[in-house]
Design a protein around this motif. Structure first.
Motif, mmCIF file in Angstrom:
data_model
loop_
_atom_site.group_PDB
_atom_site.id
_atom_site.type_symbol
_atom_site.label_atom_id
_atom_site.label_comp_id
_atom_site.label_asym_id
_atom_site.label_seq_id
_atom_site.Cartn_x
_atom_site.Cartn_y
_atom_site.Cartn_z
ATOM 1 N N GLN A 30 0.816 -1.215 0.000
ATOM 2 C CA GLN A 30 0.000 0.000 0.000
ATOM 3 C C GLN A 30 0.846 1.259 0.000
ATOM 4 O OE1 GLN A 30 -2.470 -0.442 3.468
ATOM 5 N NE2 GLN A 30 -4.197 -1.267 2.296
ATOM 6 N N VAL A 183 -12.119 -4.634 3.083
ATOM 7 C CA VAL A 183 -11.815 -3.551 2.126
ATOM 8 C C VAL A 183 -13.047 -2.648 2.096
ATOM 9 C CG1 VAL A 183 -10.959 -2.980 -0.168
ATOM 10 C CG2 VAL A 183 -10.500 -5.244 0.801
ATOM 11 N N HIS A 200 -5.940 -2.344 -2.051
ATOM 12 C CA HIS A 200 -6.115 -3.642 -1.411
ATOM 13 C C HIS A 200 -4.878 -4.490 -1.683
ATOM 14 C CE1 HIS A 200 -7.501 -7.373 -0.007
ATOM 15 N NE2 HIS A 200 -8.265 -7.752 -1.014
ATOM 16 N N ASN A 203 -5.183 -7.784 -3.633
ATOM 17 C CA ASN A 203 -5.845 -7.753 -4.940
ATOM 18 C C ASN A 203 -4.933 -8.334 -6.028
ATOM 19 O OD1 ASN A 203 -7.677 -7.206 -6.990
ATOM 20 N ND2 ASN A 203 -7.037 -5.070 -7.200
ATOM 21 N N THR A 205 -4.192 -12.349 -8.223
ATOM 22 C CA THR A 205 -4.750 -13.670 -8.503
ATOM 23 C C THR A 205 -3.687 -14.735 -8.328
ATOM 24 O OG1 THR A 205 -6.304 -12.733 -10.106
ATOM 25 C CG2 THR A 205 -5.901 -15.094 -10.235
ATOM 26 N N ASN A 227 -12.619 -11.945 1.601
ATOM 27 C CA ASN A 227 -12.625 -11.325 0.284
ATOM 28 C C ASN A 227 -13.993 -11.330 -0.395
ATOM 29 O OD1 ASN A 227 -9.904 -10.339 -0.620
ATOM 30 N ND2 ASN A 227 -9.317 -12.372 0.081
ATOM 31 N N PHE A 230 -15.505 -7.901 -0.663
ATOM 32 C CA PHE A 230 -14.727 -7.085 -1.605
ATOM 33 C C PHE A 230 -15.164 -7.342 -3.037
ATOM 34 C CE2 PHE A 230 -10.984 -7.270 -4.499
ATOM 35 C CZ PHE A 230 -10.796 -5.905 -4.666
ATOM 36 N N PHE A 231 -15.261 -8.606 -3.417
ATOM 37 C CA PHE A 231 -15.634 -8.934 -4.783
ATOM 38 C C PHE A 231 -17.049 -8.459 -5.109
ATOM 39 C CE2 PHE A 231 -12.448 -12.505 -4.236
ATOM 40 C CZ PHE A 231 -11.476 -11.903 -5.034
ATOM 41 N N ALA A 234 -17.067 -4.570 -5.301
ATOM 42 C CA ALA A 234 -16.260 -4.068 -6.411
ATOM 43 C C ALA A 234 -16.948 -4.295 -7.748
ATOM 44 C CB ALA A 234 -14.891 -4.739 -6.418
ATOM 45 N N LYS A 245 -9.566 0.242 -8.791
ATOM 46 C CA LYS A 245 -8.987 -0.809 -7.947
ATOM 47 C C LYS A 245 -7.539 -1.034 -8.385
ATOM 48 C CE LYS A 245 -12.247 -3.261 -9.553
ATOM 49 N NZ LYS A 245 -13.056 -4.419 -9.966
ATOM 50 N N PRO A 247 -4.083 -2.692 -8.818
ATOM 51 C CA PRO A 247 -3.609 -4.080 -8.713
ATOM 52 C C PRO A 247 -2.471 -4.176 -7.706
ATOM 53 C CG PRO A 247 -2.720 -3.062 -10.690
ATOM 54 C CD PRO A 247 -3.679 -2.064 -10.089
#
Length: 287
Positions: A30, A183, A200, A203, A205, A227, A230-231, A234, A245, A247
């Motif tokens: 962050q 988040v 985040h 964030n 994969t 999470n 968040f999903f 978002a 958002k 990455p």
């Protein structure tokens, strides 16, 4: 005077909100994201944080400028696991969990970190409005703090269950805000901020490993639950909201109490966010 934790709204509509989610030592990512935003003259009118994001947000609320980011970078580079978690942080998790008390560690080191990171002691003294979230053990609901003393609410927001003890505020006991709102974009939506930047650190994969032990299933389930909100939020921001958002980066194998890679994570977080903000999707995805 009791600490107030009712919903209190600012008199003006904050145009740009920064939302900083939880993520433990990934909070270093962050810091790099914050530098990338401020380098492009994207500055917050309100800062919203959860867990480590509450600490980073509070530090930035003191001075939302490149100089403020530089100060936060120095704090992260000086972090020491022994000071934060105590001398027994390297013991087996099973041995620590077997202790007859409510947490594996005290929060003395965390309190000292927060006090060192913040040059102010009340929300009202921050340069820009600050909102942090914690979870009430009594009601199981999220509770927002935006006025009054600031140290205890941040300590509560970062009280990772089982690791740090719950924090008592005004007769209630609080734990990590990430349990219910890791988040907290919804707070920015409630404040009607038309421009919302989400920082985040989780964030990214990564295929989930096949669990081999009961504890693996437990930890994966906790991660999924954190999470889920968040999903869902978002994917469906309110009409008229520009949701950005940023990455994050995959840190690979990183123990929760390992801060030796903070410099690397800050650099990678900065490079990835900068590439994304400048429209270089390929560089952002490959960082």
């Amino acid at each position: 005077m009791p600490i107030r934790y009712l919903h209190l709204w600012p008199h003006h509509r904050p145009r740009t909100a920064f939302v900083l989610g939880g993520g433990g030592n990934l909070g270093a990512v962050q810091v790099g994201m914050l530098r990338a935003l401020l380098e492009r003259d994207i500055r917050p009118d309100v800062l919203i944080g959860c867990s480590v994001g509450a600490l980073n947000a509070a530090a930035m609320a003191a001075d939302p400028s490149p100089e403020g980011v530089a100060r936060l970078e120095r704090i992260w580079l000086e972090l020491d696991a022994n000071a934060l978690f105590g001398p027994n942080h390297s013991l087996s998790g099973f041995l620590l969990l077997a202790r007859r008390r409510v947490s594996m560690q005290s929060n003395d080191g965390m309190r000292q970190l927060i006090e060192r990171a913040l040059p102010y002691r009340t929300f009202e003294e921050a340069a820009v409005p600050l909102h942090v979230v914690a979870t009430s053990l009594r009601s199981g609901r999220e509770v927002w703090f935006s006025t009054g003393p600031v140290i205890e609410p941040i300590l509560a927001s970062a009280a990772l269950p089982g690791v740090f003890p719950p924090v008592e505020l005004d007769g209630d006991m609080f734990i990590d805000g990430g349990v219910v709102d890791n988040v907290p974009m919804s707070r920015a939506f409630e404040l009607q901020s038309p421009s919302v930047y989400v920082l985040h650190p989780g964030n990214f994969t990564r295929p989930r490993a096949q669990p081999r032990r009961p504890v693996d299933v437990l930890l994966q389930a906790f991660s999924i639950a954190r999470n889920h909100r968040f999903f869902s939020e978002a994917d469906a921001p309110p009409d008229g909201v520009e949701l950005v958002k940023l990455p994050a980066v995959d840190p690979g194998n990183l123990r929760y109490n390992d801060f030796r890679r903070s410099r690397e994570l800050m650099a990678r977080g900065h490079a990835t966010a900068a590439a994304y903000l400048d429209g270089d999707a390929r560089a952002a995805s490959g960082a």
